[in-house]
Write an enzyme that holds these catalytic residues in place. Structure first.
Site, mmCIF file in Angstrom:
data_model
loop_
_atom_site.group_PDB
_atom_site.id
_atom_site.type_symbol
_atom_site.label_atom_id
_atom_site.label_comp_id
_atom_site.label_asym_id
_atom_site.label_seq_id
_atom_site.Cartn_x
_atom_site.Cartn_y
_atom_site.Cartn_z
ATOM 1 N N GLY A 91 4.603 4.502 6.803
ATOM 2 C CA GLY A 91 3.664 5.105 5.867
ATOM 3 C C GLY A 91 2.571 4.168 5.386
ATOM 4 N N GLU A 140 14.390 4.816 3.815
ATOM 5 C CA GLU A 140 14.189 5.373 2.472
ATOM 6 C C GLU A 140 15.529 5.691 1.818
ATOM 7 O OE1 GLU A 140 11.432 8.319 3.844
ATOM 8 O OE2 GLU A 140 9.987 6.724 4.208
ATOM 9 N N ASN A 146 9.922 13.531 11.588
ATOM 10 C CA ASN A 146 10.694 13.457 10.347
ATOM 11 C C ASN A 146 9.752 13.895 9.232
ATOM 12 O OD1 ASN A 146 12.101 12.820 8.055
ATOM 13 N ND2 ASN A 146 12.122 10.605 8.388
ATOM 14 N N GLU A 168 12.664 1.217 13.052
ATOM 15 C CA GLU A 168 11.554 1.484 12.138
ATOM 16 C C GLU A 168 11.352 0.277 11.225
ATOM 17 O OE1 GLU A 168 10.999 6.001 11.668
ATOM 18 O OE2 GLU A 168 12.457 5.410 10.171
ATOM 19 N N HIS A 213 18.114 6.263 7.305
ATOM 20 C CA HIS A 213 16.676 5.999 7.206
ATOM 21 C C HIS A 213 16.436 4.956 6.110
ATOM 22 C CE1 HIS A 213 12.410 6.549 6.483
ATOM 23 N NE2 HIS A 213 12.347 7.083 7.690
ATOM 24 N N SER A 258 4.216 4.457 11.353
ATOM 25 C CA SER A 258 2.780 4.688 11.583
ATOM 26 C C SER A 258 2.446 4.943 13.051
ATOM 27 C CB SER A 258 1.945 3.529 11.032
ATOM 28 O OG SER A 258 2.126 3.440 9.619
ATOM 29 N N LYS A 293 10.383 14.452 6.197
ATOM 30 C CA LYS A 293 10.738 13.913 4.876
ATOM 31 C C LYS A 293 10.724 15.046 3.838
ATOM 32 C CE LYS A 293 9.195 9.451 6.471
ATOM 33 N NZ LYS A 293 8.614 8.140 6.216
#
Ligand code: 13P
Length: 259
Positions: free
Chosen positions: A177, A101, A13, A171, A99, A217, A15
């Site tokens: 991240g 985010e 991904n 996730e 996701h 990660s 992003k």
């Protein structure tokens, strides 16, 4: 039934990273080493603006193309959005939905994500449905409750005959991240819970065919251990997917576990 029924899926991904030219460079590097192997499914999800360029260079390779989002409606007055049909036209076969985010910055709810999942399946795209708890929820020991409710909410009304097109990505938000990874045991616990929910909804045989990815990660040095867990069928990789070397190393771990 065993894990052997599922082929590992190693997905990048990207992003909001890489313009079209940079995307082409990265995919060319991946293609050199991964473009003709079929033991592991490899997927790249560049930004919308790079999909067409990347599609043009992976057409003869085994690398699949995915998008990072889509709108549930087929067309209309939705400024800034793209539909399943538009993506399919660019040879996209997977789409990341829900996701964290998007949940966090764009207020996407399980109910809205559910409409996208149904639209993706209707539009012959394979949705990668993302779920995961925040740090606060984990510390309050609400992980299993939160993930269950996300899975149920996002998959409501998915027809059983299309369930094998689904991919789920667990996730944990606190691991994205941050360099903090769930331990393999922590991740496996949640993956097993998700597999159980899939069994309840779609039956045992179908649930064994659905891939559940870990994301947060994932790196070359922790991938093997995570991927060796019974219910971890691949990775949804952010940071490490932006460097060919790191991404290929993670793919190599999946290959080693497949042969
Ligand atoms: P990182 O691998 O950078 O933690 O990102 C994970 C992720 O969000 C993939 O969708």
């Amino acid at each position: 039934m065993s894990k052997a029924v599922r082929k590992y899926l190693i997905a990048g991904n990207w992003k909001m990273n890489k313009n079209a030219a940079e995307a082409v460079d990265l995919v060319k590097e991946l293609q050199l080493e991964a473009g003709d192997q079929f033991l592991v499914s490899v997927l790249v999800c560049p930004p919308f603006t790079a999909l067409e360029s990347v599609a043009g260079i992976i057409e003869d390779s085994s690398i699949h193309l995915g998008a990072q989002n889509m709108h549930p409606e087929p067309s209309g007055a939705y400024t800034g959005e793209v539909s399943a049909e538009m993506l399919r036209h660019l040879f996209v076969t997977f789409v990341i939905l829900g996701h964290s985010e998007r949940r966090q910055y764009f207020n996407e709810t399980d109910a809205f994500i559910n409409t996208k999942v149904l639209a993706a399946l209707n539009g012959s795209l394979k949705p990668i449905v993302c779920v995961g708890e925040t740090l606060e929820e984990r510390e309050a020991e609400r992980t299993l409750e939160v993930v269950s409710s996300q899975v149920k909410g996002c998959l409501e009304g998915v027809p059983e005959e299309k369930a094998d097109q689904l991919v789920i990505a667990y996730e944990p938000v606190w691991a994205i991240g941050t360099g903090k990874t769930a331990t393999p045991e922590m991740a496996q616990e949640v993956h097993a819970l998700i597999r159980g929910l899939l069994k309840e909804q779609f039956g045992e045989v179908m649930a064994e065919r659905i891939r559940i990815l870990y994301g947060g990660s994932m790196k070359p040095d922790n991938a093997y251990e995570l991927l060796s867990q019974e219910d971890i069928d691949g990775g949804l990789i952010g940071g490490a997917s932006l460097q060919a070397r790191a991404f290929l190393k993670i793919m190599e771990s999946a290959r080693a576990l497949s042969s």
